[in-house]
Scaffold this motif. Structure first.
Motif, PDB file in Angstrom:
ATOM      1  N   LEU A  21       0.837  -1.210   0.000  1.00 40.88           N
ATOM      2  CA  LEU A  21       0.000   0.000   0.000  1.00 40.88           C
ATOM      3  C   LEU A  21       0.870   1.257   0.000  1.00 40.88           C
ATOM      4  CD1 LEU A  21      -2.787  -1.028   2.542  1.00 40.88           C
ATOM      5  CD2 LEU A  21      -2.972  -0.907   0.043  1.00 40.88           C
ATOM      6  N   VAL A  22       1.951   1.220   0.749  1.00 37.54           N
ATOM      7  CA  VAL A  22       2.859   2.377   0.789  1.00 37.54           C
ATOM      8  C   VAL A  22       3.490   2.589  -0.584  1.00 37.54           C
ATOM      9  CG1 VAL A  22       4.986   3.299   1.794  1.00 37.54           C
ATOM     10  CG2 VAL A  22       3.281   2.221   3.269  1.00 37.54           C
ATOM     11  N   ARG A  23       3.933   1.506  -1.231  1.00 39.74           N
ATOM     12  CA  ARG A  23       4.522   1.636  -2.575  1.00 39.74           C
ATOM     13  C   ARG A  23       3.502   2.194  -3.557  1.00 39.74           C
ATOM     14  NH1 ARG A  23       6.660  -3.314  -1.190  1.00 39.74           N
ATOM     15  NH2 ARG A  23       5.152  -4.415  -2.497  1.00 39.74           N
ATOM     16  N   LEU A  24       2.271   1.704  -3.478  1.00 37.93           N
ATOM     17  CA  LEU A  24       1.217   2.201  -4.360  1.00 37.93           C
ATOM     18  C   LEU A  24       0.987   3.689  -4.127  1.00 37.93           C
ATOM     19  CD1 LEU A  24      -1.113   1.841  -6.391  1.00 37.93           C
ATOM     20  CD2 LEU A  24      -2.543   1.117  -4.467  1.00 37.93           C
ATOM     21  N   GLN A  34       3.916  12.217   2.180  1.00 34.76           N
ATOM     22  CA  GLN A  34       2.471  12.324   2.028  1.00 34.76           C
ATOM     23  C   GLN A  34       1.873  10.939   1.756  1.00 34.76           C
ATOM     24  OE1 GLN A  34       1.201  14.888  -1.136  1.00 34.76           O
ATOM     25  NE2 GLN A  34      -0.954  14.713  -0.592  1.00 34.76           N
ATOM     26  N   ALA A  35       2.577  10.123   0.991  1.00 37.56           N
ATOM     27  CA  ALA A  35       2.108   8.763   0.706  1.00 37.56           C
ATOM     28  C   ALA A  35       2.002   7.954   1.995  1.00 37.56           C
ATOM     29  CB  ALA A  35       3.050   8.080  -0.279  1.00 37.56           C
ATOM     30  N   GLU A  36       3.010   8.068   2.849  1.00 35.93           N
ATOM     31  CA  GLU A  36       2.970   7.356   4.126  1.00 35.93           C
ATOM     32  C   GLU A  36       1.818   7.848   4.986  1.00 35.93           C
ATOM     33  OE1 GLU A  36       6.908   8.008   5.592  1.00 35.93           O
ATOM     34  OE2 GLU A  36       7.786   6.525   4.243  1.00 35.93           O
ATOM     35  N   ASP A  37       1.565   9.168   4.964  1.00 36.41           N
ATOM     36  CA  ASP A  37       0.442   9.731   5.721  1.00 36.41           C
ATOM     37  C   ASP A  37      -0.891   9.204   5.212  1.00 36.41           C
ATOM     38  OD1 ASP A  37       2.209  11.191   7.259  1.00 36.41           O
ATOM     39  OD2 ASP A  37       1.890  13.074   6.171  1.00 36.41           O
ATOM     40  N   VAL A  38      -1.021   9.125   3.892  1.00 33.28           N
ATOM     41  CA  VAL A  38      -2.266   8.625   3.299  1.00 33.28           C
ATOM     42  C   VAL A  38      -2.515   7.185   3.722  1.00 33.28           C
ATOM     43  CG1 VAL A  38      -3.290   7.914   1.096  1.00 33.28           C
ATOM     44  CG2 VAL A  38      -2.409  10.224   1.363  1.00 33.28           C
ATOM     45  N   VAL A  39      -1.493   6.352   3.653  1.00 30.88           N
ATOM     46  CA  VAL A  39      -1.656   4.947   4.047  1.00 30.88           C
ATOM     47  C   VAL A  39      -1.980   4.845   5.532  1.00 30.88           C
ATOM     48  CG1 VAL A  39      -0.497   2.714   4.263  1.00 30.88           C
ATOM     49  CG2 VAL A  39      -0.257   4.052   2.173  1.00 30.88           C
ATOM     50  N   GLN A  40      -1.337   5.665   6.332  1.00 29.04           N
ATOM     51  CA  GLN A  40      -1.624   5.651   7.769  1.00 29.04           C
ATOM     52  C   GLN A  40      -3.083   6.043   8.020  1.00 29.04           C
ATOM     53  OE1 GLN A  40       0.978   8.128  10.080  1.00 29.04           O
ATOM     54  NE2 GLN A  40       0.126   7.448  12.011  1.00 29.04           N
ATOM     55  N   GLN A  65      -8.536   0.171  -3.088  1.00 25.79           N
ATOM     56  CA  GLN A  65      -9.522   1.198  -3.434  1.00 25.79           C
ATOM     57  C   GLN A  65      -9.434   2.376  -2.463  1.00 25.79           C
ATOM     58  OE1 GLN A  65     -12.260   1.167  -5.954  1.00 25.79           O
ATOM     59  NE2 GLN A  65     -12.103   3.295  -5.380  1.00 25.79           N
ATOM     60  N   MET A  66      -9.300   2.066  -1.178  1.00 25.31           N
ATOM     61  CA  MET A  66      -9.209   3.122  -0.171  1.00 25.31           C
ATOM     62  C   MET A  66      -7.967   3.991  -0.388  1.00 25.31           C
ATOM     63  SD  MET A  66     -10.486   1.181   3.294  1.00 25.31           S
ATOM     64  CE  MET A  66     -10.375   2.630   4.341  1.00 25.31           C
ATOM     65  N   VAL A  67      -6.837   3.365  -0.734  1.00 26.06           N
ATOM     66  CA  VAL A  67      -5.603   4.125  -0.962  1.00 26.06           C
ATOM     67  C   VAL A  67      -5.741   5.014  -2.194  1.00 26.06           C
ATOM     68  CG1 VAL A  67      -3.165   3.929  -1.596  1.00 26.06           C
ATOM     69  CG2 VAL A  67      -4.073   2.561   0.271  1.00 26.06           C
ATOM     70  N   LEU A 123      -1.200   4.156 -14.790  1.00 26.50           N
ATOM     71  CA  LEU A 123       0.055   3.430 -15.022  1.00 26.50           C
ATOM     72  C   LEU A 123       0.552   2.754 -13.747  1.00 26.50           C
ATOM     73  CD1 LEU A 123       1.941   5.804 -17.476  1.00 26.50           C
ATOM     74  CD2 LEU A 123       0.748   3.662 -17.976  1.00 26.50           C
ATOM     75  N   ALA A 124       0.361   3.392 -12.606  1.00 30.57           N
ATOM     76  CA  ALA A 124       0.790   2.779 -11.350  1.00 30.57           C
ATOM     77  C   ALA A 124       0.010   1.494 -11.085  1.00 30.57           C
ATOM     78  CB  ALA A 124       0.595   3.759 -10.189  1.00 30.57           C
TER      79      ALA A 124
END
Length: 170
Positions: A21-24, A34-40, A65-67, A123-124
């Motif tokens: 999820l963090v990689r995504l 910000q990606a880490e914050d979103v996953v958290q 889907q949530m991420v 693409l991701a």
């Protein structure tokens, strides 16, 4: 992944799916923190909604889907749009960098982050998560034709960016 009497164990699901999820999120967003914050935030929401999520057949797809939704929402928040610097503006690393593969990956991610949101997300999900177009369309709430169009445009833009930087494809 561990199941307890037909329901998913939250700890096991997070341990298994968390790094993915963090990689995504890192690919979807332009800022690693910000990606880490979103996953958290997503995982905190999961704790609150766990009784509903654990009953799903595929909770990992729901987390994806949530991420994606949280990444899109975070891009809309004005205070999240402020960046100290854009990774594309940073000086390039020399080719003699001992962390060659890591540097190459970071350079590719920097190019990917320069794409518009929908193209980058498409693409991701296609290249990093290896999802079929139909699943991507479901995640993005669009048609499969839109997914293919976003992928085509995103790849064309990446080719152009690679050419501008003088990087030759193999």
């Amino acid at each position: 992944m561990q199941q307890v009497r037909g329901v998913w164990d939250l700890e096991s699901l997070v341990a298994w799916k968390g790094p993915q999820l963090v990689r995504l999120a890192q690919v979807l967003l332009r800022d690693e923190h910000q990606a880490e914050d979103v996953v958290q935030d997503v995982l905190a929401t999961c704790v609150l909604k766990w009784s509903r999520i654990q009953a799903l057949e595929e909770p990992s797809a729901y987390l994806n889907q949530m991420v994606v939704n949280a990444a899109i929402s975070s891009r809309r928040r004005p205070w999240r749009r402020e960046h100290a610097s854009d990774p594309a503006d940073l000086p390039e690393q020399s080719t003699s960098d001992p962390a060659g593969p890591h540097a190459e990956r970071q350079r590719c991610l920097a190019l990917l982050r320069r794409l518009p949101d929908k193209q980058r997300i498409t693409l991701a999900l296609r290249l990093y998560e290896d999802l079929p177009d139909a699943e991507i369309a479901d995640l993005m709430n669009c048609s499969t034709a839109t997914v293919r169009s976003n992928a085509h445009r995103g790849l064309a833009t990446l080719r152009r960016l690679l050419a501008e930087e003088g990087i030759h494809r193999a």
